[in-house]
Design a protein around this motif. Structure first.
Motif, PDB file in Angstrom:
ATOM      1  N   CYS A  30       0.809  -1.232   0.000  1.00 36.78           N
ATOM      2  CA  CYS A  30       0.000   0.000   0.000  1.00 36.78           C
ATOM      3  C   CYS A  30       0.837   1.275   0.000  1.00 36.78           C
ATOM      4  CB  CYS A  30      -0.910   0.012   1.219  1.00 36.78           C
ATOM      5  SG  CYS A  30      -1.894  -1.477   1.429  1.00 36.78           S
ATOM      6  N   VAL A  31       1.903   1.281   0.817  1.00 34.90           N
ATOM      7  CA  VAL A  31       2.683   2.517   0.955  1.00 34.90           C
ATOM      8  C   VAL A  31       3.451   2.874  -0.314  1.00 34.90           C
ATOM      9  CG1 VAL A  31       2.910   2.519   3.472  1.00 34.90           C
ATOM     10  CG2 VAL A  31       4.508   1.179   2.089  1.00 34.90           C
ATOM     11  N   THR A  32       3.614   1.895  -1.209  1.00 36.13           N
ATOM     12  CA  THR A  32       4.216   2.212  -2.506  1.00 36.13           C
ATOM     13  C   THR A  32       3.213   2.959  -3.371  1.00 36.13           C
ATOM     14  OG1 THR A  32       5.703   0.314  -2.462  1.00 36.13           O
ATOM     15  CG2 THR A  32       5.168   1.200  -4.633  1.00 36.13           C
ATOM     16  N   VAL A  33       1.955   2.515  -3.296  1.00 32.21           N
ATOM     17  CA  VAL A  33       0.910   3.144  -4.117  1.00 32.21           C
ATOM     18  C   VAL A  33       0.726   4.607  -3.729  1.00 32.21           C
ATOM     19  CG1 VAL A  33      -1.522   3.039  -4.776  1.00 32.21           C
ATOM     20  CG2 VAL A  33      -0.239   0.920  -4.410  1.00 32.21           C
ATOM     21  N   CYS A  34       0.752   4.886  -2.423  1.00 31.48           N
ATOM     22  CA  CYS A  34       0.576   6.297  -2.026  1.00 31.48           C
ATOM     23  C   CYS A  34       1.923   7.014  -1.901  1.00 31.48           C
ATOM     24  CB  CYS A  34      -0.227   6.408  -0.725  1.00 31.48           C
ATOM     25  SG  CYS A  34       0.513   5.580   0.690  1.00 31.48           S
ATOM     26  N   GLU A  35       2.966   6.365  -2.426  1.00 29.35           N
ATOM     27  CA  GLU A  35       4.296   6.991  -2.561  1.00 29.35           C
ATOM     28  C   GLU A  35       4.829   7.534  -1.243  1.00 29.35           C
ATOM     29  OE1 GLU A  35       4.967   9.138  -6.285  1.00 29.35           O
ATOM     30  OE2 GLU A  35       2.904   8.620  -6.841  1.00 29.35           O
ATOM     31  N   ALA A  36       4.624   6.725  -0.190  1.00 30.32           N
ATOM     32  CA  ALA A  36       5.143   7.118   1.121  1.00 30.32           C
ATOM     33  C   ALA A  36       6.265   6.198   1.585  1.00 30.32           C
ATOM     34  CB  ALA A  36       4.013   7.102   2.158  1.00 30.32           C
ATOM     35  N   GLY A  37       6.241   4.920   1.109  1.00 34.07           N
ATOM     36  CA  GLY A  37       7.206   3.997   1.715  1.00 34.07           C
ATOM     37  C   GLY A  37       7.661   2.865   0.819  1.00 34.07           C
ATOM     38  N   VAL A 121      -8.779   5.925  -0.638  1.00 37.70           N
ATOM     39  CA  VAL A 121      -8.694   5.755  -2.103  1.00 37.70           C
ATOM     40  C   VAL A 121      -7.757   6.807  -2.691  1.00 37.70           C
ATOM     41  CG1 VAL A 121     -11.016   4.799  -2.260  1.00 37.70           C
ATOM     42  CG2 VAL A 121     -10.702   7.281  -2.442  1.00 37.70           C
ATOM     43  N   ASN A 122      -7.324   6.546  -3.932  1.00 38.22           N
ATOM     44  CA  ASN A 122      -6.508   7.511  -4.664  1.00 38.22           C
ATOM     45  C   ASN A 122      -7.442   8.365  -5.520  1.00 38.22           C
ATOM     46  OD1 ASN A 122      -4.504   5.868  -3.706  1.00 38.22           O
ATOM     47  ND2 ASN A 122      -3.957   5.003  -5.681  1.00 38.22           N
ATOM     48  N   GLU A 123      -7.710   9.561  -5.070  1.00 42.65           N
ATOM     49  CA  GLU A 123      -8.555  10.420  -5.912  1.00 42.65           C
ATOM     50  C   GLU A 123      -7.754  10.887  -7.118  1.00 42.65           C
ATOM     51  OE1 GLU A 123     -11.153  13.302  -4.280  1.00 42.65           O
ATOM     52  OE2 GLU A 123     -11.140  12.379  -2.302  1.00 42.65           O
ATOM     53  N   GLU A 124      -6.552  11.326  -6.827  1.00 39.99           N
ATOM     54  CA  GLU A 124      -5.587  11.699  -7.873  1.00 39.99           C
ATOM     55  C   GLU A 124      -4.219  11.361  -7.299  1.00 39.99           C
ATOM     56  OE1 GLU A 124      -5.906  15.897  -8.436  1.00 39.99           O
ATOM     57  OE2 GLU A 124      -8.074  15.800  -8.754  1.00 39.99           O
ATOM     58  N   ARG A 125      -3.194  11.479  -8.112  1.00 39.09           N
ATOM     59  CA  ARG A 125      -1.856  11.270  -7.548  1.00 39.09           C
ATOM     60  C   ARG A 125      -1.603  12.334  -6.469  1.00 39.09           C
ATOM     61  NH1 ARG A 125       4.154  11.675 -10.232  1.00 39.09           N
ATOM     62  NH2 ARG A 125       5.187  10.641  -8.497  1.00 39.09           N
ATOM     63  N   GLY A 126      -1.284  11.887  -5.288  1.00 42.24           N
ATOM     64  CA  GLY A 126      -1.028  12.821  -4.187  1.00 42.24           C
ATOM     65  C   GLY A 126      -2.271  13.298  -3.479  1.00 42.24           C
ATOM     66  N   LEU A 127      -3.434  12.756  -3.847  1.00 45.64           N
ATOM     67  CA  LEU A 127      -4.676  13.148  -3.174  1.00 45.64           C
ATOM     68  C   LEU A 127      -5.428  11.880  -2.774  1.00 45.64           C
ATOM     69  CD1 LEU A 127      -6.726  15.246  -2.232  1.00 45.64           C
ATOM     70  CD2 LEU A 127      -7.686  15.269  -4.540  1.00 45.64           C
ATOM     71  N   TYR A 128      -5.379  11.600  -1.504  1.00 43.61           N
ATOM     72  CA  TYR A 128      -5.988  10.362  -0.979  1.00 43.61           C
ATOM     73  C   TYR A 128      -7.039  10.746   0.045  1.00 43.61           C
ATOM     74  CZ  TYR A 128      -1.343   9.338  -2.743  1.00 43.61           C
ATOM     75  OH  TYR A 128      -0.221   9.312  -3.515  1.00 43.61           O
ATOM     76  N   SER A 129      -8.121  10.001   0.075  1.00 43.60           N
ATOM     77  CA  SER A 129      -9.150  10.336   1.057  1.00 43.60           C
ATOM     78  C   SER A 129      -9.744   9.079   1.671  1.00 43.60           C
ATOM     79  CB  SER A 129     -10.228  11.226   0.432  1.00 43.60           C
ATOM     80  OG  SER A 129     -10.834  10.559  -0.646  1.00 43.60           O
ATOM     81  N   GLU A 130     -10.227   9.258   2.876  1.00 41.67           N
ATOM     82  CA  GLU A 130     -10.676   8.130   3.694  1.00 41.67           C
ATOM     83  C   GLU A 130     -12.040   7.609   3.219  1.00 41.67           C
ATOM     84  OE1 GLU A 130     -10.852   9.054   7.860  1.00 41.67           O
ATOM     85  OE2 GLU A 130     -10.761   6.936   8.402  1.00 41.67           O
ATOM     86  N   ARG A 131     -12.179   6.291   3.246  1.00 42.04           N
ATOM     87  CA  ARG A 131     -13.460   5.696   2.880  1.00 42.04           C
ATOM     88  C   ARG A 131     -13.962   4.671   3.895  1.00 42.04           C
ATOM     89  NH1 ARG A 131     -13.362   9.294  -0.055  1.00 42.04           N
ATOM     90  NH2 ARG A 131     -13.922   9.451  -2.256  1.00 42.04           N
ATOM     91  N   CYS A 132     -13.063   4.113   4.704  1.00 43.70           N
ATOM     92  CA  CYS A 132     -13.483   3.003   5.566  1.00 43.70           C
ATOM     93  C   CYS A 132     -12.764   3.079   6.908  1.00 43.70           C
ATOM     94  CB  CYS A 132     -13.152   1.683   4.878  1.00 43.70           C
ATOM     95  SG  CYS A 132     -13.561   0.233   5.861  1.00 43.70           S
ATOM     96  N   GLN A 133     -13.509   2.794   7.978  1.00 41.32           N
ATOM     97  CA  GLN A 133     -12.873   2.765   9.303  1.00 41.32           C
ATOM     98  C   GLN A 133     -12.775   1.347   9.839  1.00 41.32           C
ATOM     99  OE1 GLN A 133     -14.201   5.710  12.098  1.00 41.32           O
ATOM    100  NE2 GLN A 133     -13.157   7.275  10.900  1.00 41.32           N
TER     101      GLN A 133
END
Lengths: 222, 290
Positions: A30-37, A121-133
């Motif tokens: 996951c952290v590769t997809v959001c370019e954090a880790g 979810v990935n709304e756009e590259r660098g823009l992620y928003s919460e969908r599930c707790q």
């Protein structure tokens, strides 16, 4: 997917400044997809730390790697023949991966390199928003596929609080009102009758409130 | 203010737990408290003990305090966030409650509302810190208060069945003292002799440690406690209850003896817990000779 952001460089340096041999361990999940880790971020962090040590006149060894997933033993085992040569590891995986790495190599000091934030979810590259707790009991069937626990700032389960304006949440004008989204979607789907059925107070035991959770799938266990 | 004054003067104090009702009928609670007026120094009002929903401790405390009976308000971390806790503390003081006792609160899963979501916005030391902050004239956001509370503050202390303190608990106790706690109430103690050893080491600290005397209600209760809880009830007590012609009277007698023994060995006081049998308090005190 799990979303995370890189920790501030100063915080990482503060944790590792007294060590001489460091391994930066990224995760290809996951952290590769959001370019954090991922591997890319591991290389960037390792370079930055090498620069920090060099500028401070220190001879420190900082290596980087990335594992397929740090939340699985089989992939963590790939570090077994080399982890002993390092004083400490900075894991760029999510909180699960960091802990599982520390659990597997229990004599090794492990530091987090990211802040794990949410399931989103990935709304756009660098823009992620919460969908599930991950509350453990999905109610999306009743709410038009939009979760009020994740999308409503107050986690209301029986409709809007009345504080929204122009479809925006009173907590933040950047946030759409979760219940307006639900209402509009149910209307579009011709399912507004679902909106009219009150829910009883939620059973939170399946959420984190019942303590640390575990799934046992007997049908999958060998 | 009697509790603080007597503890400061090193006079023996008697606390009695007074459970608020599960409902709005307060007749029994008030009558039970009234029956030991003058013999009890302060009434400890539990905050939904064992996570069983009842009238709030604030409501229960006000019922007694408004009748001139001194109370110790339990404030727990489980059910309220920092806004609600601070607001209730201000209300309690404004309405006359002089003592508060900070507790963590039993897990919700141990109570009767398993599906509820625990709050735990503050943990115990942070709660003590919040009380100190309020007493300093500000709230946790740093905003000035219009009138600051001044409580006599206590908390809990976990003692082993042998009357020992774990290192961690001792460290936590010191942190609580630094956080403003002046008295501590232990879990039920059934071996006063064991506590005597502990009392010496506790005397070095500037805080009163008040053991709880739990009224046993039956042999079954005693056996359950021995089997499932971190407490040890001596076999002698179990045998006495088992053989007694009037078992309830024997239970009351044992509780009275424990109060008397703890007083004789120099404890600063006792906290009598009767969990629903508050009407037995006069008999316990009579048996104790206090």
């Amino acid at each position: 997917m799990i979303k995370a952001i890189p920790k501030p460089m100063e915080e990482i340096i503060d944790n590792v400044k007294d060590f001489n041999k460091l391994l930066i361990a990224g995760c290809d999940g996951c952290v590769t997809v959001c370019e954090a880790g991922g591997l890319k971020e591991a290389k960037v962090l390792a370079s930055a730390l090498r620069l920090y040590f060099t500028q401070g006149g220190r001879q420190a060894q900082v290596d980087e790697t990335s594992l397929t997933r740090q939340c699985e033993k089989e992939y963590l085992a790939q570090l077994s023949d080399r982890i002993d040569q390092y004083d400490a590891v900075v894991s760029l995986a999510c909180g699960c991966g960091i802990q599982y790495l520390a659990e597997m190599y229990d004599k090794k000091i492990v530091f987090p390199g990211v802040d794990t934030c949410f399931l989103g979810v990935n709304e756009e590259r660098g823009l992620y928003s919460e969908r599930c707790q991950a509350c453990g009991r999905c109610i999306l069937a009743e709410t038009g596929g939009i979760c009020p626990i994740a999308r409503c700032s107050k986690r209301m389960l029986n409709g809007p609080c009345g504080g929204s304006e122009g479809g925006k949440c009173e907590v933040s004008k950047e946030t759409p009102c979760g219940w307006e989204l639900i209402y509009e979607r149910l209307k579009t789907l011709g399912q507004l009758h679902r909106f009219e059925t009150p829910t009883v107070p939620k059973d939170w035991t399946t959420s984190r409130d019942g303590g640390p959770r575990k799934i046992v799938r007997e049908d999958l266990r060998i | 203010m009697q509790l603080q004054e007597k503890l400061t003067a090193r006079e023996f104090v008697i606390l009695a737990e007074m459970e608020p009702p599960k409902g709005t009928d307060t007749v029994a609670m008030i009558a039970n408290a009234w029956a030991v007026k003058g013999k009890v120094d302060a009434y400890v009002i539990p905050e939904m003990s064992n996570a069983v929903m009842k009238m709030s401790s604030l409501g229960g405390a006000l019922l007694l305090q408004s009748r001139g009976l001194e109370t110790v308000l339990q404030v727990c971390c489980r059910d309220r966030n920092r806004l609600a806790i601070q607001g209730d503390l201000l209300a309690a003081q404004a309405l006359g409650v002089p003592n508060v006792m900070a507790v963590a609160g039993e897990e919700i899963t141990h109570g009767d509302h398993h599906k509820a979501r625990p709050v735990n916005d503050l943990e115990l030391l942070e709660l003590l810190g919040a009380i100190q902050t309020l007493q300093g004239g500000r709230d946790m956001a740093g905003v000035d208060l219009q009138g600051a509370p001044s409580f006599f503050v206590g908390s809990t202390l976990k003692v082993t069945p042998r009357g020992e303190l774990w290192d961690q608990e001792l460290a936590a106790m010191d942190e609580k003292i630094a956080g403003g706690a002046s008295f501590f109430v232990t879990q039920p103690i059934f071996d006063p002799g064991a506590l005597a050893k502990l009392q010496e080491s506790l005397n070095e600290r500037q805080a009163a440690v008040i053991p709880t005397v739990l009224l046993l209600k039956s042999v079954g209760m005693a056996k359950y406690i021995n089997r499932f809880m971190e407490m040890k009830i001596p076999e002698d007590y179990v045998n006495r209850i088992q053989k007694a012609p009037d078992r309830v009277r024997e239970c009351v007698q044992i509780a009275g003896e424990l109060v008397s023994a703890l007083k004789a060995q120099g404890c600063p006081g006792v906290n009598i817990s009767t969990i629903g049998w508050e009407d037995k308090l006069p008999a316990i005190l009579a048996a104790a000779g206090v």
